[in-house]
Scaffold this active site. Sequence first.
Site, short mmCIF file in Angstrom:
data_model
loop_
_atom_site.label_atom_id
_atom_site.label_comp_id
_atom_site.label_asym_id
_atom_site.label_seq_id
_atom_site.Cartn_x
_atom_site.Cartn_y
_atom_site.Cartn_z
N GLU A 11 0.79 -1.22 0.00
CA GLU A 11 0.00 0.00 0.00
C GLU A 11 0.83 1.28 0.00
OE1 GLU A 11 -2.90 -0.30 3.17
OE2 GLU A 11 -3.96 -1.91 2.17
N GLU A 33 -5.98 -8.02 -0.14
CA GLU A 33 -6.59 -7.79 1.18
C GLU A 33 -8.04 -7.41 1.00
OE1 GLU A 33 -4.76 -5.01 3.96
OE2 GLU A 33 -2.77 -5.77 3.45
C1 FCB Z 1 -4.66 -2.27 5.39
C2 FCB Z 1 -3.32 -2.71 5.91
C3 FCB Z 1 -3.38 -3.79 6.96
C4 FCB Z 1 -4.54 -3.61 7.89
C5 FCB Z 1 -5.81 -3.39 7.11
C6 FCB Z 1 -7.03 -3.25 7.97
O1 FCB Z 1 -4.56 -0.96 4.93
O2 FCB Z 1 -2.52 -3.18 4.85
O3 FCB Z 1 -2.15 -3.82 7.62
O4 FCB Z 1 -4.27 -2.57 8.75
O5 FCB Z 1 -5.70 -2.24 6.31
#
Ligand code: FCB
Length: 444
Positions: A170, A355
Amino acid sequence: MSSLTFARSAFPDGFTFGAATSAYQIEGHAHGGAGPTHWDSFAATPGNVVRAEDGARACDHYHRWESDLDLIRDAGFDSYRFSTSWARVLPEGRGAPNPEGLDFYDRLVDGMLERGIKPFATLYHWELPQPLADLGGWRNRDIADWFADFTTLIMGRIGDRVHAAAPINEPWCVGWLSHFMGLHAPGLRDIRATARAMHHVLLAHGRSIQAMRALGMDNLGAVMNFEYPFPADDSPEAAQAARTYDGYYNRWFLSGVLKKGYPADVLAGLGPHMPTGWQDDFDTIATPVDWLGVNYYTCKRIAPRPDQPWPHLEEVPGPLPKTAMDWEIYPDGLHHFLTWIHREFDSGLPIYVTENGMASYDELQDGAVPDPARIDYLNSHLGAVQRAIADGVPVAGYFIWSLMDNYEWALGYEKRFGLVHVDFDTLERTPKASWHALAKALRA
Ligand code: FCB
């Protein structure tokens, strides 16, 4: 009991299901000779983190990794997305490696392979070694060299066995959230620092990909996060504000890596603050990758603030049902980004959802942890993935954030994202209903 409504057979052959975590959020940074990171300093400063909590103990995964890997295998997952801590491997950020740190990741990767789990490695998930932060961290162009050296060291050790790897988790959070909004370490609110971090993070990404190619590695990707920006109302000013938000959140990094340039509407704000010579770095930044990773959680409502400096906007609350993060639940946004990236950037690259998941206030009740909202969330977002696949997007896999409850950065330990409940006093793990539902769906 709620259940998951998908079947593996509804996804293409070879589609990967996985769980994700990151080093600082689970390992327990006080153990094993790891060096200090900017997250330790940030958390030690009053007002930055809920209850000033840090990752010193976290889930103690450093000592419990074997049973944690069993939980991944027993849920029926194909893959595990984990990260390597730079400060564990190189306590000073550069120079002498910590042999215990290298051994830890070596054993962890072997442990995955022994259990039939494919290792998906992320090299950097935010715990910058403090000595490098002291030198300016992401504001210093030299970070690209430091990161390439760390890449060569850690992947020289485990790169022969990882299935896939991405340099940086990210880049928006590394750049904007941490240097403009000040909500993550190092907690700056400075547009010049932001412009530099937004560029250097991509330069470091490119150098890391090159370092892994030089080791003979393949299956290398870039993991970025995306938020769907709704204009807060019907005015042209709100539409413009949402477009600007989309620019620095969703378009900047992809444009750098896939189009060798930055969006003009973002350069309108960041341009005067960029480091000298940034225009000459795109051959490195755009070093070819083999896949893209999409992290997606929510949408935002964006209102204009013409009285404020660029980007002239602010976030306002929205009407949809929310998670414990106060994030609106909007699965169509995931479908949007998967189809938009495929169409707009026309790279033909496979896309992983690296994610997706939600936080809820899960509690142990007679040895069980009911989390029906998470099961609904997974159903609706997996539905969005299926629609994208039906629309022709080559989605190759889906990773749930997160395997277990962990250190949710500035929000400490109270935001529970796990499929597995963690009691932060005893560190006992209890699979939630969502874990059981996944085991049933994935193993069927
Ligand atoms: C993302 C992150 C991860 C976690 C989630 C909820 O932005 O990569 O580490 O904090 O959000």
